[in-house]
Design a protein around this motif. Structure first.
Motif, PDB file in Angstrom:
ATOM      1  N   GLY A  60      20.269  47.243  -8.841  1.00 37.25           N
ATOM      2  CA  GLY A  60      20.700  45.986  -8.086  1.00 37.25           C
ATOM      3  C   GLY A  60      19.879  45.402  -6.907  1.00 37.25           C
ATOM      4  O   GLY A  60      20.085  44.335  -6.385  1.00 37.25           O
ATOM      5  N   GLY A  61      19.349  46.579  -6.191  1.00 35.52           N
ATOM      6  CA  GLY A  61      18.654  46.458  -5.123  1.00 35.52           C
ATOM      7  C   GLY A  61      19.346  45.953  -3.871  1.00 35.52           C
ATOM      8  O   GLY A  61      18.688  45.637  -2.701  1.00 35.52           O
ATOM      9  N   GLY A  62      20.498  46.428  -3.862  1.00 31.26           N
ATOM     10  CA  GLY A  62      21.595  45.918  -2.672  1.00 31.26           C
ATOM     11  C   GLY A  62      21.960  46.948  -2.081  1.00 31.26           C
ATOM     12  O   GLY A  62      21.560  48.324  -2.095  1.00 31.26           O
ATOM     13  N   LYS A  63      23.351  46.962  -1.282  1.00 34.71           N
ATOM     14  CA  LYS A  63      23.770  48.060  -0.513  1.00 34.71           C
ATOM     15  C   LYS A  63      24.527  49.223  -1.324  1.00 34.71           C
ATOM     16  O   LYS A  63      24.370  50.557  -1.203  1.00 34.71           O
ATOM     17  CB  LYS A  63      24.862  47.695   0.128  1.00 34.71           C
ATOM     18  CG  LYS A  63      24.604  46.429   1.291  1.00 34.71           C
ATOM     19  CD  LYS A  63      25.660  46.219   2.209  1.00 34.71           C
ATOM     20  CE  LYS A  63      25.241  45.046   3.426  1.00 34.71           C
ATOM     21  NZ  LYS A  63      26.250  44.668   4.039  1.00 34.71           N
ATOM     22  N   ALA A  64      25.000  48.686  -2.664  1.00 29.50           N
ATOM     23  CA  ALA A  64      25.273  49.687  -3.484  1.00 29.50           C
ATOM     24  C   ALA A  64      24.065  50.636  -3.882  1.00 29.50           C
ATOM     25  O   ALA A  64      24.244  52.050  -4.127  1.00 29.50           O
ATOM     26  CB  ALA A  64      25.887  48.783  -5.021  1.00 29.50           C
ATOM     27  N   ALA A  65      22.906  49.974  -4.340  1.00 25.62           N
ATOM     28  CA  ALA A  65      21.786  50.737  -4.923  1.00 25.62           C
ATOM     29  C   ALA A  65      21.328  51.716  -3.553  1.00 25.62           C
ATOM     30  O   ALA A  65      21.116  52.840  -3.961  1.00 25.62           O
ATOM     31  CB  ALA A  65      20.791  49.982  -5.133  1.00 25.62           C
ATOM     32  N   ASP A  66      21.506  51.426  -2.336  1.00 27.72           N
ATOM     33  CA  ASP A  66      21.265  52.331  -1.323  1.00 27.72           C
ATOM     34  C   ASP A  66      22.256  53.541  -1.186  1.00 27.72           C
ATOM     35  O   ASP A  66      21.525  54.488  -0.846  1.00 27.72           O
ATOM     36  CB  ASP A  66      21.193  51.369   0.113  1.00 27.72           C
ATOM     37  CG  ASP A  66      20.280  50.409   0.261  1.00 27.72           C
ATOM     38  OD1 ASP A  66      19.058  50.545  -0.312  1.00 27.72           O
ATOM     39  OD2 ASP A  66      20.229  49.297   1.027  1.00 27.72           O
ATOM     40  N   VAL A  67      23.444  53.244  -1.599  1.00 26.71           N
ATOM     41  CA  VAL A  67      24.375  54.227  -1.380  1.00 26.71           C
ATOM     42  C   VAL A  67      24.285  55.092  -2.634  1.00 26.71           C
ATOM     43  O   VAL A  67      24.208  56.606  -2.179  1.00 26.71           O
ATOM     44  CB  VAL A  67      25.955  54.019  -1.584  1.00 26.71           C
ATOM     45  CG1 VAL A  67      26.842  54.728  -1.481  1.00 26.71           C
ATOM     46  CG2 VAL A  67      26.181  52.930  -0.264  1.00 26.71           C
ATOM     47  N   ILE A  68      24.035  54.823  -3.652  1.00 25.13           N
ATOM     48  CA  ILE A  68      23.734  55.462  -4.683  1.00 25.13           C
ATOM     49  C   ILE A  68      22.433  56.430  -4.725  1.00 25.13           C
ATOM     50  O   ILE A  68      22.378  57.622  -5.173  1.00 25.13           O
ATOM     51  CB  ILE A  68      23.608  54.873  -6.123  1.00 25.13           C
ATOM     52  CG1 ILE A  68      25.100  54.033  -6.449  1.00 25.13           C
ATOM     53  CG2 ILE A  68      23.111  55.771  -7.243  1.00 25.13           C
ATOM     54  CD1 ILE A  68      24.987  53.003  -7.465  1.00 25.13           C
ATOM     55  N   LEU A  69      21.442  55.834  -4.239  1.00 25.01           N
ATOM     56  CA  LEU A  69      20.180  56.479  -4.051  1.00 25.01           C
ATOM     57  C   LEU A  69      20.028  57.162  -2.795  1.00 25.01           C
ATOM     58  O   LEU A  69      18.979  57.756  -2.484  1.00 25.01           O
ATOM     59  CB  LEU A  69      18.919  55.625  -4.081  1.00 25.01           C
ATOM     60  CG  LEU A  69      18.656  55.109  -5.538  1.00 25.01           C
ATOM     61  CD1 LEU A  69      17.511  53.978  -5.350  1.00 25.01           C
ATOM     62  CD2 LEU A  69      18.646  55.825  -6.585  1.00 25.01           C
ATOM     63  N   TRP A  70      21.041  57.559  -2.086  1.00 24.14           N
ATOM     64  CA  TRP A  70      21.296  58.216  -0.710  1.00 24.14           C
ATOM     65  C   TRP A  70      20.430  57.571   0.453  1.00 24.14           C
ATOM     66  O   TRP A  70      19.848  58.512   1.234  1.00 24.14           O
ATOM     67  CB  TRP A  70      20.905  59.587  -0.809  1.00 24.14           C
ATOM     68  CG  TRP A  70      22.181  60.260  -1.674  1.00 24.14           C
ATOM     69  CD1 TRP A  70      22.615  60.211  -2.932  1.00 24.14           C
ATOM     70  CD2 TRP A  70      23.051  61.282  -1.125  1.00 24.14           C
ATOM     71  NE1 TRP A  70      23.603  61.019  -3.378  1.00 24.14           N
ATOM     72  CE2 TRP A  70      23.701  61.570  -2.228  1.00 24.14           C
ATOM     73  CE3 TRP A  70      23.260  61.910   0.356  1.00 24.14           C
ATOM     74  CZ2 TRP A  70      25.042  62.611  -1.846  1.00 24.14           C
ATOM     75  CZ3 TRP A  70      24.224  62.753   0.290  1.00 24.14           C
ATOM     76  CH2 TRP A  70      25.130  63.150  -0.750  1.00 24.14           C
ATOM     77  N   ARG A  71      20.140  56.175   0.252  1.00 24.42           N
ATOM     78  CA  ARG A  71      19.417  55.801   1.472  1.00 24.42           C
ATOM     79  C   ARG A  71      20.322  55.408   2.575  1.00 24.42           C
ATOM     80  O   ARG A  71      19.917  54.937   3.759  1.00 24.42           O
ATOM     81  CB  ARG A  71      18.639  54.481   1.013  1.00 24.42           C
ATOM     82  CG  ARG A  71      17.810  54.736  -0.052  1.00 24.42           C
ATOM     83  CD  ARG A  71      16.836  53.658  -0.607  1.00 24.42           C
ATOM     84  NE  ARG A  71      16.068  53.975  -1.534  1.00 24.42           N
ATOM     85  CZ  ARG A  71      15.057  53.086  -2.154  1.00 24.42           C
ATOM     86  NH1 ARG A  71      15.117  51.845  -1.734  1.00 24.42           N
ATOM     87  NH2 ARG A  71      14.357  53.328  -2.995  1.00 24.42           N
ATOM     88  N   ARG A  72      21.596  55.742   2.317  1.00 26.52           N
ATOM     89  CA  ARG A  72      22.467  55.657   3.420  1.00 26.52           C
ATOM     90  C   ARG A  72      23.594  56.837   3.283  1.00 26.52           C
ATOM     91  O   ARG A  72      24.474  56.839   2.753  1.00 26.52           O
ATOM     92  CB  ARG A  72      23.611  54.291   3.336  1.00 26.52           C
ATOM     93  CG  ARG A  72      22.702  53.082   3.494  1.00 26.52           C
ATOM     94  CD  ARG A  72      23.557  51.811   3.410  1.00 26.52           C
ATOM     95  NE  ARG A  72      22.894  50.479   3.386  1.00 26.52           N
ATOM     96  CZ  ARG A  72      23.332  49.272   3.894  1.00 26.52           C
ATOM     97  NH1 ARG A  72      24.867  49.262   4.322  1.00 26.52           N
ATOM     98  NH2 ARG A  72      22.724  48.295   4.044  1.00 26.52           N
ATOM     99  N   HIS A  73      22.941  57.781   3.998  1.00 25.26           N
ATOM    100  CA  HIS A  73      23.408  59.127   3.740  1.00 25.26           C
ATOM    101  C   HIS A  73      24.948  59.315   4.325  1.00 25.26           C
ATOM    102  O   HIS A  73      25.754  59.885   3.675  1.00 25.26           O
ATOM    103  CB  HIS A  73      22.563  60.016   4.607  1.00 25.26           C
ATOM    104  CG  HIS A  73      21.125  60.239   4.125  1.00 25.26           C
ATOM    105  ND1 HIS A  73      20.159  59.332   4.642  1.00 25.26           N
ATOM    106  CD2 HIS A  73      20.523  60.938   3.540  1.00 25.26           C
ATOM    107  CE1 HIS A  73      19.019  59.702   4.059  1.00 25.26           C
ATOM    108  NE2 HIS A  73      19.229  60.746   3.439  1.00 25.26           N
ATOM    109  N   ASN A  74      25.381  58.408   5.108  1.00 25.14           N
ATOM    110  CA  ASN A  74      26.706  58.976   5.487  1.00 25.14           C
ATOM    111  C   ASN A  74      27.830  58.097   4.694  1.00 25.14           C
ATOM    112  O   ASN A  74      28.825  58.959   4.527  1.00 25.14           O
ATOM    113  CB  ASN A  74      26.780  58.064   7.084  1.00 25.14           C
ATOM    114  CG  ASN A  74      26.029  58.578   8.360  1.00 25.14           C
ATOM    115  OD1 ASN A  74      25.866  59.692   8.078  1.00 25.14           O
ATOM    116  ND2 ASN A  74      25.812  57.870   9.100  1.00 25.14           N
TER     117      ASN A  74
END
Length: 250
Positions: A60-74
């Motif tokens: 999806g390229g959004g915030k959910a993708a960042d969370v799933i791919l551990w680009r937002r570790h916290n």
């Protein structure tokens, strides 16, 4: 005469140097064109599931993708910790999930009821509850998309039941058998926990080691294609002949 000879030599040197610069400048686009031609001629690297987009774009390229791919570790660590804590709570304590949801909703309704009544008596603002309403357009679009997917699933199930696609039939049988085996090992809550952990770890690991996984996946796909061809030649053809004979007899 000496001056004329010096001028001619200077003209020759400058002409040669200018020609050399022109030749070098003309060689650079030729090299660039040749490199571009080589890149176009070289085959594209193998990607899992024949995808053309990156993992982040598929998610999806959004915030959910960042969370799933551990680009937002916290946030990713928080979701993993919360899922683990919830699984330990329900699995070890024996507390049912349905009872917890019912008790939380009951407590919430009681709090809102007393808050609203006390606010009316004390002349204070009521609880800030938003008015939720589904529009007709959203319901129609959701129903239309669901109708297309359900019709497609029913058509696929019809083909499987009538034996029109033997490969798809074999895949469905294997998947259902694996689900029954896995379901006998774990309960429903554990399966949900395993699914959450896999969903938040496997895509991130694949995104990190993408090239290595794609290389092994290409080798595995080639072996599977070879085995499927052998299976079709020896067993699939016999089954197709047997089914055609039965249809002729009917």
């Amino acid at each position: 005469m000496a001056e004329n000879s010096e001028q001619s030599t200077n003209v020759d040197l400058t002409g040669k140097s200018a020609n050399g610069l022109v030749d070098k400048a003309s060689e650079q686009p030729a090299l660039a064109v040749s490199e571009a031609a080589v890149e176009r001629a070289s085959p594209c690297p193998y990607r899992l599931f024949r995808r053309e987009r990156s993992v982040h774009q598929i998610m999806g390229g959004g915030k959910a993708a960042d969370v799933i791919l551990w680009r937002r570790h916290n946030i990713s660590i928080g979701i993993l910790f919360a899922a683990t804590a919830a699984w330990l709570l329900f699995e070890r304590s024996g507390y049912a999930l349905l009872s917890l949801v019912a008790n939380v909703l009951l407590l919430l309704i009681v709090i809102l009821f007393f808050w609203a009544n006390s606010a009316a008596l004390l002349k204070r603002p009521p609880p800030p509850l938003p008015e939720l309403e589904l529009s007709e357009e959203i319901v129609n679009s959701a129903a239309a998309s669901m109708r297309v997917r359900i019709n497609y699933s029913l058509a696929v199930a019809h083909d499987i039941a009538l034996g029109k696609d033997f490969k798809l039939f074999a895949k469905v049988v294997v998947c259902l058998w694996l689900l029954s085996v896995v379901g006998s090992w774990f309960n429903f809550l554990t399966l949900i926990y395993i699914s959450v952990v896999a969903f938040i770890t496997i895509p991130a690991l694949y995104d990190k080691y993408e090239d290595h996984v794609d290389r092994f996946a290409e080798i595995a796909e080639e072996e599977i294609v070879k085995l499927s061809k052998k299976f079709d030649e020896h067993i699939g053809s016999r089954i197709a002949m047997f089914l055609s004979k039965e249809k002729k007899m009917q």
